[in-house]
Design an enzyme around this catalytic site. Structure first.
Site, PDB file in Angstrom:
ATOM      1  N   ASN A  18      -1.593  11.812  -2.160  1.00 24.07           N
ATOM      2  CA  ASN A  18       0.048  11.642  -2.170  1.00 24.07           C
ATOM      3  C   ASN A  18       0.514  12.926  -1.556  1.00 24.07           C
ATOM      4  O   ASN A  18       1.156  13.195  -0.572  1.00 24.07           O
ATOM      5  CB  ASN A  18       0.447  11.426  -3.407  1.00 24.07           C
ATOM      6  CG  ASN A  18       0.123  10.019  -4.018  1.00 24.07           C
ATOM      7  OD1 ASN A  18      -0.450   9.286  -3.435  1.00 24.07           O
ATOM      8  ND2 ASN A  18       0.551   9.687  -5.292  1.00 24.07           N
ATOM      9  N   LYS A  48      12.867   4.896  -6.973  1.00 17.36           N
ATOM     10  CA  LYS A  48      11.442   4.385  -7.176  1.00 17.36           C
ATOM     11  C   LYS A  48      10.916   3.659  -6.103  1.00 17.36           C
ATOM     12  O   LYS A  48       9.898   4.042  -5.244  1.00 17.36           O
ATOM     13  CB  LYS A  48      11.204   3.869  -8.363  1.00 17.36           C
ATOM     14  CG  LYS A  48       9.981   2.944  -8.658  1.00 17.36           C
ATOM     15  CD  LYS A  48       8.905   3.982  -9.086  1.00 17.36           C
ATOM     16  CE  LYS A  48       7.465   3.022  -9.379  1.00 17.36           C
ATOM     17  NZ  LYS A  48       6.337   3.846  -9.226  1.00 17.36           N
TER      18      LYS A  48
HETATM   19  O1  KPL Z   1       3.873   4.378  -7.896  1.00 17.95           O
HETATM   20  C1  KPL Z   1       3.151   4.942  -7.100  1.00 17.95           C
HETATM   21  C2  KPL Z   1       1.849   4.391  -6.732  1.00 17.95           C
HETATM   22  O2  KPL Z   1       0.940   4.697  -6.341  1.00 17.95           O
HETATM   23  O3  KPL Z   1       2.123   3.165  -6.747  1.00 17.95           O
HETATM   24  C3  KPL Z   1       3.269   6.650  -6.865  1.00 17.95           C
HETATM   25  C4  KPL Z   1       2.141   7.241  -7.499  1.00 17.95           C
HETATM   26  C5  KPL Z   1       4.768   6.925  -7.342  1.00 17.95           C
HETATM   27  C6  KPL Z   1       3.403   6.751  -5.353  1.00 17.95           C
HETATM   28  O4  KPL Z   1       4.162   6.049  -4.682  1.00 17.95           O
END
Ligand code: KPL
Length: 300
Positions: free
Chosen positions: A195, A177
């Site tokens: 994104n 993550k």
């Molecule tokens: O966690 C996210 C964010 O926007 O903070 C995602 C959508 C996974 C992109 O890093």
């Protein structure tokens, strides 16, 4: 189950609202959002349609519940921990960006579970949040392995209709993550792109390289995450959330402080600790911090 959701931003409101379909939920956030939820309930639209009536508070101290879910911005973790330390909980589970769980462990007695959430959420107006993408909540023991509390929490999420996985490999998932956040958030905020467009354009190179660096840090920390898997994860999340804006992109657009320290700071501090080089993460961090300083939102 009684659940307190600490941090009623977009994701906290969505997760808290979904949990409120089945459980007794208290949301802790700010006015005017909390006032509106108290008066008219919480409206969820987009991919999920629901109207729920969780309790809504602006003060999360001296509460008790079976579970506290922390969904604040990463830089508010210490404040959340201080508030939760005045209450009683069987378990605390973080669904934040960055590696915040260690800070919760340092401040709290209850078991702290690790969690990730990939649901897309957008705050529309007080009392209303849009689900922009059905994702998944993953919970598990912070140091990996099985944990009956994680099973209980996972069942509670699943009962509320939330896509849920109880995982025994949270150390790897947390780094994955972090790799996704390091890959997408900074480049998308700097390029002001969604994104998907971030990965598809020239910024995609920096995104993939930042993810590879996080994988190297993970391995130096004894966590098996290879570079290809980290890049695959970034590409998969960018494709699944192609039209969405990352939280850092949203923060920059709104002139708000970002989670640069929790994401890139965590990656580069650990890189230093383990003697791993992370030049891309360092450069992205420096540029985002420069933006924060220029916008007057960088803390001293
Ligand atoms: O966690 C996210 C964010 O926007 O903070 C995602 C959508 C996974 C992109 O890093």
């Amino acid at each position: 189950m009684e659940v307190l959701v600490y941090g009623a931003g977009a994701l906290g409101s969505l997760v808290g609202g979904l949990l409120a379909r089945t459980h007794e939920v208290t949301l802790v956030g700010r006015d005017p959002h909390m006032r509106r939820v108290r008066e008219d309930g919480l409206r969820i639209d987009g991919e999920i349609d629901a109207r729920v009536r969780p309790r809504a508070l602006t003060d999360g101290t001296h509460r008790s519940a079976d579970l506290a879910v922390v969904t604040t911005k990463a830089y508010d973790t210490d404040a959340a921990a201080r508030a939760l330390a005045t209450g009683e909980y069987d378990a605390v589970c973080s669904l934040q960006n960055g590696l915040t769980e260690e800070r919760l462990v340092a401040a709290l007695d209850p078991t702290v579970l690790a969690g990730t959430a990939s649901y897309g959420a957008r705050f529309v107006e007080p009392g209303r949040v849009t689900c922009t993408g059905i994702g998944e909540v993953v919970v598990g023991a912070l140091s990996g392995g099985t944990d009956p509390l994680a099973e209980r929490v996972g069942s509670a999420f699943a009962e509320a209709g939330i896509e849920t996985t109880v995982a025994a490999d949270m150390p790897r998932r947390r780094y994955e993550k972090l790799a996704v956040n390091a890959g997408i958030n900074g480049p998308s905020a700097l390029a002001r792109l969604s994104n998907g467009a971030t990965l598809d354009g020239p910024g995609g190179e920096a995104a993939r390289e930042a993810a590879r660096e996080v994988a190297r840090v993970a391995r130096a920390d004894g966590v098996a995450l290879d570079e290809e898997a980290a890049v695959d994860a970034v590409e998969r999340v960018a494709a699944d959330t192609a039209a969405n804006r990352s939280s850092m992109r949203e923060d920059v657009a709104a002139g708000r402080r970002t989670e640069v320290d929790a994401i890139y700071g965590a990656a580069t501090e650990r890189a230093d600790r383990f003697g791993v080089s992370a030049p891309t993460c360092r450069t992205v961090a420096s540029l985002i911090r420069a933006w924060e300083a220029g916008a007057g939102v960088r803390p001293e």
